[in-house]
Design an enzyme around this catalytic site. Structure first.
Site, mmCIF file in Angstrom:
data_model
loop_
_atom_site.group_PDB
_atom_site.id
_atom_site.type_symbol
_atom_site.label_atom_id
_atom_site.label_comp_id
_atom_site.label_asym_id
_atom_site.label_seq_id
_atom_site.Cartn_x
_atom_site.Cartn_y
_atom_site.Cartn_z
ATOM 1 N N ARG A 92 -3.400 5.322 -3.082
ATOM 2 C CA ARG A 92 -2.545 5.393 -2.682
ATOM 3 C C ARG A 92 -2.083 6.912 -2.387
ATOM 4 O O ARG A 92 -0.940 8.184 -1.735
ATOM 5 C CB ARG A 92 -1.300 4.493 -3.466
ATOM 6 C CG ARG A 92 -0.144 4.680 -2.689
ATOM 7 C CD ARG A 92 0.643 4.204 -3.602
ATOM 8 N NE ARG A 92 2.577 3.883 -3.233
ATOM 9 C CZ ARG A 92 3.286 3.681 -3.453
ATOM 10 N NH1 ARG A 92 3.617 2.416 -4.301
ATOM 11 N NH2 ARG A 92 4.685 3.739 -3.513
ATOM 12 N N ASN A 146 0.168 -5.066 1.478
ATOM 13 C CA ASN A 146 0.729 -3.609 3.286
ATOM 14 C C ASN A 146 -0.340 -2.965 3.308
ATOM 15 O O ASN A 146 -1.968 -3.452 3.114
ATOM 16 C CB ASN A 146 1.776 -2.729 2.458
ATOM 17 C CG ASN A 146 2.671 -4.048 2.838
ATOM 18 O OD1 ASN A 146 3.053 -4.101 3.107
ATOM 19 N ND2 ASN A 146 3.670 -3.204 0.854
ATOM 20 N N CYS A 168 7.290 -10.176 3.312
ATOM 21 C CA CYS A 168 7.348 -8.612 2.285
ATOM 22 C C CYS A 168 8.939 -8.574 1.899
ATOM 23 O O CYS A 168 9.516 -9.813 2.296
ATOM 24 C CB CYS A 168 8.236 -7.631 4.254
ATOM 25 S SG CYS A 168 8.235 -5.917 3.318
ATOM 26 N N HIS A 198 8.101 -3.490 7.352
ATOM 27 C CA HIS A 198 8.871 -2.240 7.735
ATOM 28 C C HIS A 198 9.454 -1.718 8.860
ATOM 29 O O HIS A 198 9.493 -0.483 8.493
ATOM 30 C CB HIS A 198 7.657 -1.090 6.864
ATOM 31 C CG HIS A 198 7.331 -1.986 5.580
ATOM 32 N ND1 HIS A 198 6.819 -0.896 4.817
ATOM 33 C CD2 HIS A 198 8.010 -2.619 5.124
ATOM 34 C CE1 HIS A 198 6.433 -2.057 3.485
ATOM 35 N NE2 HIS A 198 7.360 -2.904 3.532
ATOM 36 N N TYR A 252 12.861 1.406 5.139
ATOM 37 C CA TYR A 252 12.330 1.953 5.395
ATOM 38 C C TYR A 252 12.659 3.247 7.237
ATOM 39 O O TYR A 252 11.785 3.607 7.104
ATOM 40 C CB TYR A 252 10.723 1.359 5.771
ATOM 41 C CG TYR A 252 10.003 0.786 5.084
ATOM 42 C CD1 TYR A 252 8.899 1.594 4.214
ATOM 43 C CD2 TYR A 252 10.313 -0.427 4.252
ATOM 44 C CE1 TYR A 252 8.116 1.165 3.107
ATOM 45 C CE2 TYR A 252 9.723 -0.422 3.100
ATOM 46 C CZ TYR A 252 8.987 0.213 2.671
ATOM 47 O OH TYR A 252 8.329 0.142 1.524
#
Length: 439
Positions: A92, A146, A168, A198, A252
């Site tokens: 990440r 995700n 989510c 998102h 988002y």
């Protein structure tokens, strides 16, 4: 009932355990199997020990098993939940830091970071599905990994598995946030959600069944009325923009409507506190130290800082509703089936559904409003091309996906970022290479 959680060593797992304990009367889980990879065994053992203490304290007859043998766990499962991160937080950190070097948003599910998380994740999800087809063909796959929308899209496009629901915590977070802003209980609030993961919008908001969309938009326009999440900077919204949009954006959407501000915020944060991955690494270290305490037998409140608020409510409510055929309404990622007119019928969308024993039944909304339709369609194009790239390991498809993402400003920049990220992530992208002509 047997439930398997893949990624069981996640710091989120105590959320899930709490959710199952709270619902035990209606959702009598007899076996919960927490599964992880050998590299995650230490965390799995730590989280698993806490889970066992939580169940014992609650006096619930739920047996918890810990294993790194996925196939052993999956045998005859009724539900499988997925919450893993290929490459861990180190991957990440690369997803976030490499785009930033090139003046592009670095975020784990949006832009280049979202693409590469999908490229690493989708092959693993499809492997899990192949095991499920053999070992638990009647189970439901509840995916929280995700990018959930892209993962669900890939399953529909590149497998025959249809018993998948992408999940989510953004929609439930929005609903809870609206309730907090209005000072009312959340069960009085309902939101018409539609869009993509998102990239979901609230098309209308109701208090006790009466539309209050304009009032909520007015509240969002005030400095203290913005809805956000722990992992997204709260920059507020321009009052005139929100009033012109006439629907509720999700947190988002800041990456798309406030790109320049969000990029500057990320660059500044990276210099001081570090990227979000680096912040989370520290949070996780602290959480796992807490989890090791043999006297801890509840979900610690510090977990809320991790950014997964309401995860257990979303996941456990969904499983409960499928198991009990509740026919209540929940926003999930599922096949469109004509619910949103401008999205292909066989694509994944995030939309309010009636949840039944046969899965989610999407509630048709017609079409999305013109002001948001184009952006949603562009992201859907990105998800489709990206999922195809993940399956085929095709460099050119990955380049195309990177370039059509609205957060990447040009094909030149897309190519530079793609090549650097392919090299950085090669350990977790077997079979990928940069063609000589591309070099």
């Amino acid at each position: 009932m047997k439930i398997v959680t893949i990624g069981g060593g996640s710091s989120y797992t105590p959320e899930l355990i709490e959710g199952f304990i709270k619902r035990y009367e209606s959702l009598p889980v007899s076996e919960l199997w927490l599964v992880d990879i050998p590299e995650g065994e230490e965390k799995l053992n730590t989280v698993g020990a806490l889970a066992k203490r939580m169940v014992q304290k609650a006096n619930v007859p739920m047996d918890i098993y810990l294993t790194t043998d996925r196939r052993k766990a999956l045998k005859d499962a009724d539900f499988v939940t997925t919450q893993f991160r290929v490459g861990g937080l180190a991957a990440r950190a690369k997803d976030e830091s490499i785009p930033l070097k090139h003046g592009v948003i670095g975020q784990e599910t949006n832009g280049p970071g979202g693409l590469f998380k999908g490229l690493r994740t989708i092959p693993v999800i499809l492997d899990i599905i192949r095991d499920m087809e053999e070992l638990c063909p009647n189970a439901w796959l509840i995916n929280f990994t995700n990018p959930a929308g892209m993962v669900t899209e890939a399953v529909y496009r590149h497998s025959n598995w249809r018993k998948i629901v992408g999940l989510c915590n953004v929609p439930i977070g929005i609903r809870m946030g609206i309730a907090k802003i209005l000072g009312v209980s959340a069960d009085r609030i309902a939101v018409d959600f539609a869009g993509l993961n998102h990239m979901v919008y609230g098309l209308d908001v109701y208090l006790d069944g009466v539309s209050i969309l304009e009032e909520v938009i007015d509240k969002l326009s005030s400095p203290d009325g913005s809805l956000t999440m722990k992992n997204i900077a709260n920059l507020g919204w321009d009052p005139d923009f929100i009033k012109a949009l006439k629907v509720l954006p999700c947190p988002y959407h800041r990456y798309y409507y406030q790109t320049e501000k969000m990029l500057l915020e990320e660059l500044e944060a990276a210099k001081t506190a570090g990227t979000r991955a680096e912040v989370v690494q520290k949070l996780e270290e602290d959480l796992f130290e807490l989890y090791k305490d043999p006297n801890l037998s509840i979900k610690p409140p510090q977990l809320e800082k991790r950014g997964g608020a309401y995860y257990s409510d979303a996941a456990c409510s969904l499983i409960d509703s499928i198991y009990n055929d509740r026919k209540d309404i929940q926003p999930v990622n599922t096949m469109n089936l004509g619910a949103i007119a401008s999205i292909p019928e066989d694509s994944a969308v995030e939309i309010n559904c009636v949840i039944t024993k046969d899965g989610p039944k999407p509630i048709a909304i017609g079409d999305l409003p013109v002001p948001v339709r184009g952006l949603v369609q562009q992201i859907k194009s990105f998800e489709r091309v990206a999922s195809e790239a993940a399956v085929t390991k095709d460099y050119h498809k990955a380049l195309l996906a990177m370039t059509i993402n609205p957060l990447v400003p040009s094909d030149t920049k897309a190519k530079v970022i793609l090549d650097e990220m392919l090299e950085a992530h090669k350990e977790h992208l077997p079979g990928w290479s940069i063609p000589e002509v591309a070099k």
